[in-house]
Each structure stands twice: as structure tokens, then as C-alpha cells.
Scaffold this active site. Structure first.
Site, PDB file in Angstrom:
ATOM      1  N   LYS B 266       0.810  -1.219   0.000  1.00 53.74           N
ATOM      2  CA  LYS B 266       0.000   0.000   0.000  1.00 53.74           C
ATOM      3  C   LYS B 266       0.841   1.266   0.000  1.00 53.74           C
ATOM      4  O   LYS B 266       0.426   2.303  -0.505  1.00 53.74           O
ATOM      5  CB  LYS B 266      -0.924   0.015   1.229  1.00 53.74           C
ATOM      6  CG  LYS B 266      -2.000  -1.050   1.202  1.00 53.74           C
ATOM      7  CD  LYS B 266      -3.063  -0.734   0.178  1.00 53.74           C
ATOM      8  CE  LYS B 266      -4.231  -1.709   0.269  1.00 53.74           C
ATOM      9  NZ  LYS B 266      -5.161  -1.547  -0.879  1.00 53.74           N
ATOM     10  N   GLU B 288      -9.378   6.192   3.363  1.00 57.66           N
ATOM     11  CA  GLU B 288     -10.147   5.139   4.005  1.00 57.66           C
ATOM     12  C   GLU B 288      -9.182   3.992   4.272  1.00 57.66           C
ATOM     13  O   GLU B 288      -8.145   3.890   3.611  1.00 57.66           O
ATOM     14  CB  GLU B 288     -11.267   4.647   3.077  1.00 57.66           C
ATOM     15  CG  GLU B 288     -10.837   3.614   2.022  1.00 57.66           C
ATOM     16  CD  GLU B 288      -9.834   4.140   1.004  1.00 57.66           C
ATOM     17  OE1 GLU B 288      -9.800   5.363   0.784  1.00 57.66           O
ATOM     18  OE2 GLU B 288      -9.069   3.326   0.442  1.00 57.66           O
ATOM     19  N   SER B 555       1.729  -9.701  -0.672  1.00 55.33           N
ATOM     20  CA  SER B 555       1.457  -8.265  -0.641  1.00 55.33           C
ATOM     21  C   SER B 555       1.743  -7.603   0.707  1.00 55.33           C
ATOM     22  O   SER B 555       1.944  -6.405   0.777  1.00 55.33           O
ATOM     23  CB  SER B 555       0.014  -8.002  -1.052  1.00 55.33           C
ATOM     24  OG  SER B 555      -0.858  -8.746  -0.231  1.00 55.33           O
TER      25      SER B 555
END
Lengths: 249, 576
Positions: B266, B288, B555
Site C-alpha cells: 500500500k 479510508e 502483498s
């Protein structure tokens, strides 16, 4: 002349309620007409109403809990139509109608609706919607916002019909005490570009604001304030009197 | 914008064109044209095209009334195009419910045409101020289309020679490229910008900044520098031989996004967007978060760049992701709990959108996944594409070839699009996205959008959405907070529809088993999200080719999941 055009022969008083919120919601819509309203905005509840503030979100949650769907909305319109010739605009999010758009618009028209406002359908995505509205003789009501350029106001009012809904605050729907400071300048500039009557809404919640708006625009929309009355369980008579009070001019 | 591709004679290409977003496939019946089609082939194409919810248009040039009627009946055509002088005169003798595309020839057109039903087509002649919907046609190619769209404001475009590689041979890549130009906010049938009017100007501002500032060498150099020196790119590619042996697979490589600063992929996107926002003159960021990884990444980027940070997070997610909440606060971000709706990721997106609508003048909305209204899916995919670029090179260096399978978990779809994007042109590489299978089938028990969802609109984009029959967005379930979003990025919906990637699912239990096995065999604790990709690999392990080489995007790391897991599913570990 369409019912919506007729409503704009005088200053239009436009009232929003979420359909299916509270018992016999059509009675509340009829009460609004008695309170002096001449356009009803019937909100179709959606689980994820990103353009709405907490008051209308909660009303939508209650309405969905009550089992409201498109068919019950059409029933509410039909029940209003038995007694009234008031102009009716349906207010919706696109996901609820996109799958069978033509069928939805046809049924809306048959039930007695006069216009449709789709909150999350900007003109860039509204090609088919606009065509179908024309086909079924419904007004496609477009929304302008404080971030809308004047050039875009012209497109919105070329694409849309009926009236232009100016949502005068940034953010979501919800009760506010005062109008934005620059509203008068904004609206007089918009009038130079708009090909349609302009109604102002978002946050309108007292009689003073209504009077100010009707001085500068062609119509005034009240939503969250009325929805809050339903939430507070006022009976029909009290609701009607409070609505009359707020719209009085 | 309607798209019609005319003169197709190949069933596969016709079907692919329809899936790529063509509304109509035109079949040309004319003995004088090299694009003429025989009836049997026309029938096959019609079936294939209707199977995928597009339709065919019968295009007539010089046929007799009888021939037209015969073909209309044989193909059950609902819409036909009258092109030649001779056939145009037949218009009032055709069935009244047949929809007509009438090609203008400069003469007055027949009264029988109905603007509520029929179309005009402007090929050589155009008229202004018509109540009819109209197509533009005639020599449209990718160099002149933008200008023509602007000038003519058509309802649809008709493409033929402009999407051919040689006379009468349509090229699917050219078709796709063309559709992208005509509908720039879409991926084939999916995407778009279904946002309230208030957000249109801020979205346009973001798009402009992304294509101007965001594409400069200066911006890219600065971004690359931060990726390298602040978060530790490139990340490693690790071959996990113990894990591979344990599940009976030849070779497995993990792309180690878990090793990045803040613990997941991210951060790539958060840094890219915050850098762009800063250059746009924004001083605040709203975001968010679901699993907390995007919130943490955004809070980190903001701390580093001196921006104020506000993060909306579902109350339920706050409970299951405590470590990330604490970290965000430590970094100076304000975390606002969201209690309405299902109190998870989708509700946090609702709140972040509402906040942005009220504050866009000084605030950028840093959306965490490849979803939302255009240009978000494109921006996020761009900033995550570094994963695939590195992995492709590293994998090739390690093995001398490309992987047979690339597997990644899919919540909104940012880590998966990041690694898939590098392999989209490699036809032999199978791309598999793994969704949350939750506790099994049934609406509400999982977040398997492709098996239980249908196309619809959530948060500004048209994609696959878990919803009930009324169109209300469904609740979802997953053990993993990062995978329980009820919709999915539009580019994945397009890849799925065109068959360029497959989407499968792994249940909570399968993910948990993979979580445990990778931890024990390799000393790598994966995020529960990433564990879904491994869980799916374990499902298919025994059916793989003996020499299969697999690339999995790991990830993120699992630290964030531990407190919740150790309290519940993995209680026995704490007590053993």
C-alpha cells in the site's frame, strides 16, 4: 404544460422525503402539498448514499429495513396520484435503476412521476438516461454544485430539463443554519448561463433561509429538515404544520 | 457513447470486440464489398455476440426488400443499417418495430423515421440540431477520432477500416485501443466516473495534475528516489523451497512486498498520491482503510511530507487491526471510527468520499485501491505497477523464463493489478486473482465478487458488485479485513470478462492454513490477505504441471493480524 413547468409558474417549493420511511409514507407526501409544497421529491433508499449526510442515511436505512423497493415506490406514487396532481420528482442513486433503466423509467412515468434526478450520474455518463427520459417524457433533473463551472452550467441545462437543482453547499445533505455568504453572486452569475429555472437546496432548514432563497432563485428545496421530523415521530398534523411554517412566505 | 464495429467476418474477433465494450457488431450484406458475409457465418457470429450481451446490426447496401426481410428473419435482427440508395427507399416497407440506422445522403430523410427509436449515421453528410441520436462514421481512426468526437458530439461511433490490420481483417488490439480512446474513463465495459456533480471538478483537477505533473521526469525521479531510499525498493524475490516441497509444487517465488517499510504494498500508492497532492498544493489528505495498511501507509507518507492526515476506518476493522490503529495515531494521523452500515471498508470509503466532497479545495482523497471513479483506478494501478516491473525482471534473472502462473489476492485489486500489469502481454502466463471465499458460498458469507456479484455501480465505478436483487449493496464476510470489499476494481472486471485473468477464491480456513504453513516452513508470516493467494495455490497444487513455476505476490506481512488471530482462531498457539 408539464406539472413541473407549472410549478415554476410561481416560486417552486420543493420538499424531499425518503420514500418508505415511516408508516404510510404517501400520507406525508400529501400533507406536504397541503403545507404549500408544489414539487415532491421522492427519495429511493440506497444502502450507500455517498452524497447524503447522516439524517438521510438513517432514513434510508429505516426505509430499507421496512422493505422498500422500486415496486413499493411506484405504489406510493400511484397513491399520491389518486388524490393529487402535484409535480413528482424521483431522487435516486444509479445502481438501483441501471440494470433495467428503460423499464424503470417507463414504470415511473406510468405511475405518475414527472422527473428523475440521479445523484451519481454526471452528464458524461448520462447519454442513454437522457435519451430515455426524453422518450418517456420525463424531465431529467441535473444537479449543479459550488464546484461547477459556469460553462458547465450551460451544458447541464442543455442536457437536463425541468429545472436545475443547485446544491449550494460543498459536502453532503444535512441541516445547516445559514446560507453560504456568496450565494447571491453565485446565483446571479448562474442565471446568465442557465437555460432552466434554478432551485436551491442542501442544508435549508428554516423559514428565513427559504425566504432568502426564493428572493434570488426560482425554487427552494428542503430535505433533511423534513426527514428529521419523520425521524422524530411527529404525527401527520404536526408534520404538516411544521412544514407549512418552514415554507411560509 | 455507443460503439459499433462494422464489417466483421470472424466469430472470435466479433466476440472479443463485444467483450471489449462494442455495443454493436455490424454484419455487412453486400455482394460488392470485401467485407460481405455469408448467412451461415452471420448466424454463428450473431449467436456468439448475443451470448455476451451485445447485439448485431444487419448492414444493407443493395439488397432487395425480400432479401432484407429474409435475413432479418433468419438472424432475428432487431436493428438494421440502411446504407445504399436503393435500400434507403425501402425503409417504409420494413417492420415498424425494427430499429433503423439511417445513413444520411444529403437528401431529405423519410418521415417514418422515429427519433425515439431510430438512429442517423453521418458518414459524409452531417446535420446540426437534430432530435435524432446519431453515429459518426467514415474513415475514423485513432488520429482523427478525438477531434471528431469533440466537433460532432455524437451518440455513437462506427468503426471499420480504422481498426483493421489489412483490408477487411479486424485487429482486436486496434479495436481495444480505439475503444480506450473513445471511452477514456473505461476499461472495456467497466469503469467510468459515476460521481456526484460536486466531485466532477475535483476529479478533473486530479486527472489534469496526474497527466501533467505526474508524468514529468522530475516527479518520476523524486518518486523513484523515495521508493528506493525510504521504503526499500526493489523488494526481494524469494524462492520458497520448503513451502513448495510441503505442498508438492515444483518452484514457488514470492514477491516480497511484506518487506517494505510499513509492511505492505500500500505504501507504493500512498507515497505516489501524497507526492502528487503536495505538488497540487493540497495540505490535507483523507483516506479510508480496511486492514489498516493503507491508512498506515498514508499516515506514514503524510508524516514524511508534512501533510495533515485523516483516516476513516470501520469500527469492526478497528477492533481487528489494533496495531495499525495505534501506529497511525503515533504518526500523527487522526483515525475516525465509522459505525454506520457494515462498519467496514465500504463504509469507510463512503465517509472519506463525503469528507472529500466538503473539503476538496485543500484536501486530496488518497484512495487506497484500484477502484473508485476515474482517474483513481488508473493512478493507483500506475503507482503499483512497480511491483510487476521488478518481479518480471527478477523472475527472469532467476529462472531464465516467465512464470507459468502469477497469483495474487484481490480485495479492491491494487496489489494484483500491480503484479499482473507486467504480464498482460505475455500470453503464456496465467494470471489468477484470489478473492475472499469467507465461510463458503451464499451472499453475505464471502467477498467473491466474480462468482456471486453482478455488474453495478459502487463508489463511482461500474464493476462487479455484491448486491441483492433490489440493487442494495450486500454485506460481506472475510477473515481478512483487506479483502471484504463488495466491489472490485474495474480493470479486473475487464480482465475477467475478456478472459485475460481468472478469478478464484480461498476460504477463511484455507487462508489460515496457508498462513500457518508459510510461517512454519519459511519463517515468513504473511498478511491474511496474501495468505489467500497461497491458500488457493495449495488447493490447486496437486493438479499443477510437474515443472510448474509460480510467482505469488506476497502483498504484506502478518504482524497486524496477530493480536486478533491469537485471541481467536490461533488461541492454541498462545497457550501451547
Amino acid at each position: 404544460m408539464s406539472r413541473i413547468a407549472r410549478a415554476f409558474n410561481e416560486k417552486a417549493k420543493i420538499a424531499y422525503l425518503t420514500a418508505g420511511d415511516g408508516k404510510n409514507s404517501y400520507e406525508y407526501f400529501l400533507a406536504l402539498e397541503e403545507a404549500g409544497v408544489n414539487i415532491l421529491e421522492i427519495g429511493i433508499p440506497f444502502s450507500d448514499p455517498v452524497a447524503d449526510g447522516p439524517t438521510i442515511q438513517l432514513a434510508m436505512e429505516r426505509s430499507i429495513q421496512n422493505g422498500t423497493n422500486l415496486n413499493s415506490i411506484f405504489d406510493i406514487i400511484k397513491q399520491i396520484r389518486i388524490k393529487s396532481e402535484i409535480a413528482i420528482v424521483l431522487f435516486t442513486y444509479y445502481n438501483l435503476i441501471q440494470k433495467n433503466l428503460a423499464e424503470f423509467l417507463q414504470k415511473a412515468k406510468q405511475s405518475g412521476a414527472d422527473g428523475i434526478l440521479v445523484v451519481d450520474l454526471p452528464i458524461e455518463e448520462a447519454c442513454e438516461f437522457r435519451f430515455l427520459c426524453k422518450k418517456y417524457q420525463l424531465d431529467a433533473i441535473m444537479v449543479a454544485s459550488p464546484s461547477t463551472s459556469l460553462e458547465r452550467i450551460e451544458s447541464l441545462t442543455t442536457y437536463g430539463s425541468g429545472f436545475l437543482y443547485y446544491a449550494c453547499f460543498k459536502g453532503t445533505t444535512g441541516i445547516r443554519d445559514e446560507l453560504p455568504n456568496d450565494l447571491i453572486e453565485k446565483v446571479s452569475a448562474m442565471k446568465q448561463y442557465s437555460k432552466l429555472p434554478i432551485a436551491i437546496g442542501f442544508g435549508v432548514s428554516n423559514n428565513k433561509m427559504v425566504k432568502q432563497i426564493l428572493n434570488i432563485a426560482d425554487g427552494c428545496v428542503i430535505g433533511s429538515y423534513l426527514v428529521k421530523l419523520i425521524e422524530s415521530n411527529y404525527n401527520l398534523e404536526e408534520f404538516k404544520n411544521l412544514a407549512k411554517e418552514v415554507f411560509k412566505c | 457513447m455507443l460503439i459499433k464495429i462494422c464489417g466483421l467476418r470472424d466469430k472470435e474477433i466479433a466476440k472479443k470486440a463485444a467483450l471489449a465494450g462494442a455495443n454493436y457488431i455490424g454484419l455487412l450484406f453486400s455482394k460488392v464489398s470485401s467485407r460481405n458475409i455469408e448467412l451461415d457465418l452471420a448466424k454463428e457470429i450473431t449467436r456468439a455476440v448475443r451470448d455476451v450481451n451485445s447485439d448485431v446490426v444487419g448492414v444493407f447496401v443493395d439488397e432487395s426488400l425480400e432479401q432484407i426481410k429474409y435475413i432479418v428473419n433468419e438472424l432475428q435482427l432487431k436493428i438494421i443499417q440502411l446504407h445504399g440508395d436503393k435500400v434507403r427507399q425501402l425503409v417504409d416497407q420494413l417492420a415498424p418495430n425494427l430499429q433503423i440506422i439511417y445513413v444520411l445522403d444529403g437528401k431529405e430523410f423519410p418521415k417514418i423515421l422515429d427519433p425515439n427509436k431510430d438512429f442517423l449515421m453521418f458518414e459524409k453528410i452531417a446535420i446540426r440540431d437534430t432530435p435524432f441520436r446519431y453515429f459518426i462514421a467514415g474513415g475514423l481512426n485513432k488520429d482523427n477520432i478525438t477531434k471528431r468526437l469533440k466537433e460532432d458530439q455524437p451518440y455513437g461511433v462506427d468503426l471499420s477500416s480504422g481498426v483493421e490490420s489489412s483490408l477487411a481483417n479486424k485487429d482486436i488490439n486496434k479495436i481495444y485501443e480505439f475503444i480506450k480512446i473513445v471511452r477514456p474513463t473505461y476499461y472495456g465495459r467497466f469503469g467510468g466516473q459515476y460521481a456526484p456533480e460536486l466531485l466532477i471538478t475535483p476529479l478533473k483537477e486530479l486527472e489534469d495534475a496526474y497527466f501533467s505533473i505526474g508524468q514529468t521526469e522530475e516527479f518520476r525521479n523524486e518518486f523513484t528516489n523515495i521508493l528506493k531510499n525510504y521504503i526499500g525498493r526493489p523488494t526481494a524475490l524469494t524462492e520458497v523451497t520448503n513451502f513448495a516441497r510441503a505442498i508438492g509444487v515444483n518452484r514457488i517465488f514470492l514477491k516480497r512486498e511484506d518487506l517494505l517499510h510499513t509492511g505492505a504494498h500500500k505504501i507504493n500508492n500512498a507515497l505516489g498520491q501524497c507526492l502528487l497532492a503536495k505538488k497540487m498544493g493540497k495540505t490535507k489528505i483523507v483516506a479510508e482503510t480496511g486492514a489498516g495498511q493503507h491508512g498506515l501507509a498514508t499516515a506514514t507518507a503524510c508524516a514524511m511530507m508534512g501533510l495533515q492526515c485523516l483516516v476513516y476506518m470501520g469500527e469492526i476493522d478497528i477492533q481487528r487491526q489494533m496495531p495499525n490503529v495505534a501506529k497511525m495515531k503515533l504518526l500523527g494521523a487522526k483515525v475516525v471510527p465509522v459505525t454506520n452500515g457494515s462498519a467496514t471498508l465500504k463504509d469507510a470509503v463512503n465517509e472519506a468520499l463525503r469528507y472529500w466532497a466538503a473539503n476538496y479545495e485543500d484536501t486530496h482523497y488518497c484512495l487506497g485501491s484500484a477502484l473508485g471513479p476515474y482517474p483513481f483506478p488508473q493512478i493507483v494501478a500506475d503507482f503499483q505497477s512497480i511491483i510487476g516491473k521488478e518481479a518480471k525482471k527478477q523472475f527472469f534473472e532467476a529462472t531464465g523464463c516467465h512464470p507459468d502462473y502469477v497469483i495474487a489476492c484481490v480485495g479492491g485489486g491494487s496489489n494484483s493489478i500491480g503484479i499482473f500489469s507486467a504480464y498482460l502481454d505475455e500470453k503464456d502466463v496465467k494470471l489468477i486473482g484470489v478473492e475472499a471465499g469467507g465461510i463458503g458460498s451464499g451472499l453475505g458469507n464471502n467477498a467473491a465478487r466474480f462468482s456471486e456479484g453482478i455488474p453495478g455501480i459502487l463508489h463511482g465505478t461500474y464493476s462487479y458488485v455484491l448486491q441483492n436483487k433490489d440493487g442494495q449493496i450486500a454485506e460481506t464476510h472475510s477473515i481478512s479485513a483487506g479483502l471484504d470489499y463488495p466491489s472490485v476494481g474495474p480493470q479486473h472486471a475487464d480482465l475477467y470478462t475478456r478472459g485475460l485473468a481468472k478469478y478464484e477464491s480461498a476460504t477463511d480456513e484455507e487462508a489460515l492454513n496457508a498462513f500457518l504453513l508459510l510461517s512454519k516452513t519459511e519463517g515468513i508470516i504473511p498478511a491474511l490477505e496474501s495468505a489467500h493467494a497461497l491458500g488457493y495455490l495449495m488447493q490447486i497444487a496437486k493438479n499443477l504441471e510437474p515443472d510448474a513455476k509460480i510467482l505469488v505476490n506476497l502483498s504484506g506481512r502478518g504482524d497486524k493480524d496477530l493480536p486478533s488471530l491469537l485471541n481467536k482462531e490461533l488461541k492454541h498457539v498462545t497457550h501451547s
